[in-house]
Design a protein around this motif. Structure first.
Motif, PDB file in Angstrom:
ATOM      1  N   UNK A  19       0.835  -1.189   0.000  1.00 35.30           N
ATOM      2  CA  UNK A  19       0.000   0.000   0.000  1.00 35.30           C
ATOM      3  C   UNK A  19       0.881   1.254   0.000  1.00 35.30           C
ATOM      4  N   UNK A  20       0.499   2.187  -0.778  1.00 38.81           N
ATOM      5  CA  UNK A  20       1.249   3.441  -0.775  1.00 38.81           C
ATOM      6  C   UNK A  20       2.428   3.419  -1.731  1.00 38.81           C
ATOM      7  N   UNK A  21       2.672   2.259  -2.348  1.00 36.67           N
ATOM      8  CA  UNK A  21       3.847   2.131  -3.194  1.00 36.67           C
ATOM      9  C   UNK A  21       3.538   2.540  -4.635  1.00 36.67           C
ATOM     10  N   UNK A  22       2.283   2.334  -5.048  1.00 35.91           N
ATOM     11  CA  UNK A  22       1.913   2.620  -6.429  1.00 35.91           C
ATOM     12  C   UNK A  22       2.240   4.069  -6.795  1.00 35.91           C
ATOM     13  N   UNK A  23       1.886   4.978  -5.908  1.00 35.31           N
ATOM     14  CA  UNK A  23       2.124   6.402  -6.171  1.00 35.31           C
ATOM     15  C   UNK A  23       3.590   6.683  -6.445  1.00 35.31           C
ATOM     16  N   UNK A  24       4.478   6.112  -5.626  1.00 29.19           N
ATOM     17  CA  UNK A  24       5.899   6.425  -5.831  1.00 29.19           C
ATOM     18  C   UNK A  24       6.423   5.742  -7.086  1.00 29.19           C
ATOM     19  N   UNK A  25       5.867   4.556  -7.395  1.00 27.58           N
ATOM     20  CA  UNK A  25       6.264   3.890  -8.646  1.00 27.58           C
ATOM     21  C   UNK A  25       5.876   4.737  -9.854  1.00 27.58           C
TER      22      UNK A  25
END
Ligand SMILES: Nc1ncnc2c1ncn2[C@@H]1O[C@H](COP(=O)(O)OP(=O)(O)OP(=O)(O)O)[C@@H](O)[C@H]1O
Ligand SMILES: [Mg+2]
Length: 366
Positions: free
Chosen positions: A156-162
């Motif tokens: 969770x929260x990783x998609x944005x930074x990817x």
């Protein structure tokens, strides 16, 4: 051309050593200048274009920090074996985008911004991805495609930074960036289940669309534009609605890809009406294999029945009996083909067709 240089060029190309290809071309060009000025100019223009430079771009591809998997797929150069068949409206808009790029400096001088962000919407299999590749090919830019499966990280929260990493990468050098299945990352923010993560993502995308550099083109493609956040939807410079091909487009496709069946194009248009190009292509591929294996005419397989249409339209109509011929005519008629079309496809006259249909219908109703 000297043998050694030719060998160097071939070996470098086959081993994918772009720097060495460039070096070989730089050595070859002056040697052929007087003998073949046209080739000399071609090589020079290619060396100057960003085709090689962008391929040699040593920027590190963005990866997911947990899995270390690449977040993008790079196609460079983009090779197009065929041109997409498009509606007049979409084709002219895409040509305008290409034209704008060739006049980019003039436009900027006039304070005008060229189209930088485009939304492709429409059902599957009708040329959205193909058109993005076509644009990259025409502009001689690399195509960067977001790998959605890796980007949407389980954390969770990783998609944005990817996504941010991918967009930073793609906006740092001239390219065409394709965000396929865009709805998966740009859903409306009122979807309560994924609220926090989606809000962050949409904010990233809004900023990106606003700040996208003139040097690159960002294309987002979706089958579900209704799922997009309205704020995002409005941000695109150009929105293109793709639809299933019209009969004229199917005809053009048959002429381009299956010219051996040109004479049956009207019949095939009816058969494929309402279908997407990828469905049509799949049908052709399967039928070609079946026709080969069964040693039958492709058109008969495509019609999906034992209708021996080739023999009907053949002048040696004695090959099939009159009963068989009549049944074929009736089947085509039941499929909704007009008498005129049946006549065109079978080579029989319209009065004959009419007679066959009326006779058989009368027999059947008795
Ligand atoms: N407009 C077209 N002209 C010619 N061939 C086409 C066209 N559209 C699709 N095709 C054929 O169908 C294949 C799939 O098309 P494409 O990947 O562009 O579809 P898409 O619209 O991006 O679909 P999706 O929404 O599923 O991603 C292409 O590789 C091509 O062979
Ligand atoms: Mg696609």
């Amino acid at each position: 051309m000297e043998l050694k240089l030719s060998q160097l060029l071939i070996d470098s190309a086959l081993t994918g050593n772009i720097r060495s290809v460039e070096m070989a071309l730089k050595k070859i060009a002056p040697k052929i200048k007087s003998d073949d000025p046209e080739l000399y100019h071609f090589i020079n223009s290619r060396l100057q274009s960003n085709l090689l430079r962008s391929k040699d771009n040593s920027k590190i591809l963005p990866v997911d920090t947990d899995s270390r998997l690449q977040l993008v797929r790079v196609e460079n150069p983009v090779i197009m074996p065929s041109t997409p068949i498009l509606s007049e409206n979409i084709e002219s808009k895409l040509f305008q985008v290409v034209k704008e790029r060739s006049l980019i400096e003039k436009l900027l001088e006039l304070g005008l911004t060229p189209t930088k962000t485009i939304l492709f919407e429409g059902p599957p299999g009708i040329g959205k991805t193909m058109s993005a590749r076509w644009l990259a090919n025409k502009l001689e830019l690399p195509l960067i495609v977001l790998d959605l499966a890796t980007v949407i990280s389980s954390y969770l929260g990783k998609t944005g930074s990817n996504i941010r990493a991918v967009l930073d990468y793609a906006s740092s050098f001239p390219c065409v960036m394709l965000l396929d299945e865009f709805d998966a990352i740009a859903k409306r923010r009122d979807d309560e289940r994924e609220l926090g993560e989606l809000k962050r993502l949409v904010t990233v995308l809004l900023q990106t669309l606003d700040d996208w550099p003139e040097s690159s083109i960002l294309i987002a493609a979706t089958n579900h534009s209704e799922l997009l956040d309205p704020a995002i939807w409005r941000r695109f410079d150009l929105q293109l609605k793709f639809s299933n091909p019209t009969p004229q487009m199917i005809e053009a496709y048959i002429e381009q890809q299956h010219s051996d069946l040109k004479k049956h194009k009207k019949l095939l248009c009816d058969l494929f009406s309402g279908k997407s190009f990828s469905d049509i292509e799949r049908t052709f591929n399967l039928a070609r294999k079946e026709a080969f294996i069964k040693d039958q005419a492709l058109i008969n397989i495509l019609l999906g029945r034992n209708e021996n249409l080739e023999s009907v339209s053949n002048t040696s109509q004695q090959q099939i009996s009159k009963t068989e011929r009549n049944e074929i005519v009736l089947k085509l008629y039941r499929k909704g083909l007009s008498q005129r079309k049946i006549a065109e496809e079978t080579g029989l006259s319209r009065p004959t067709i009419k007679k066959i249909i009326t006779t058989l219908q009368t027999i059947e109703s008795n």
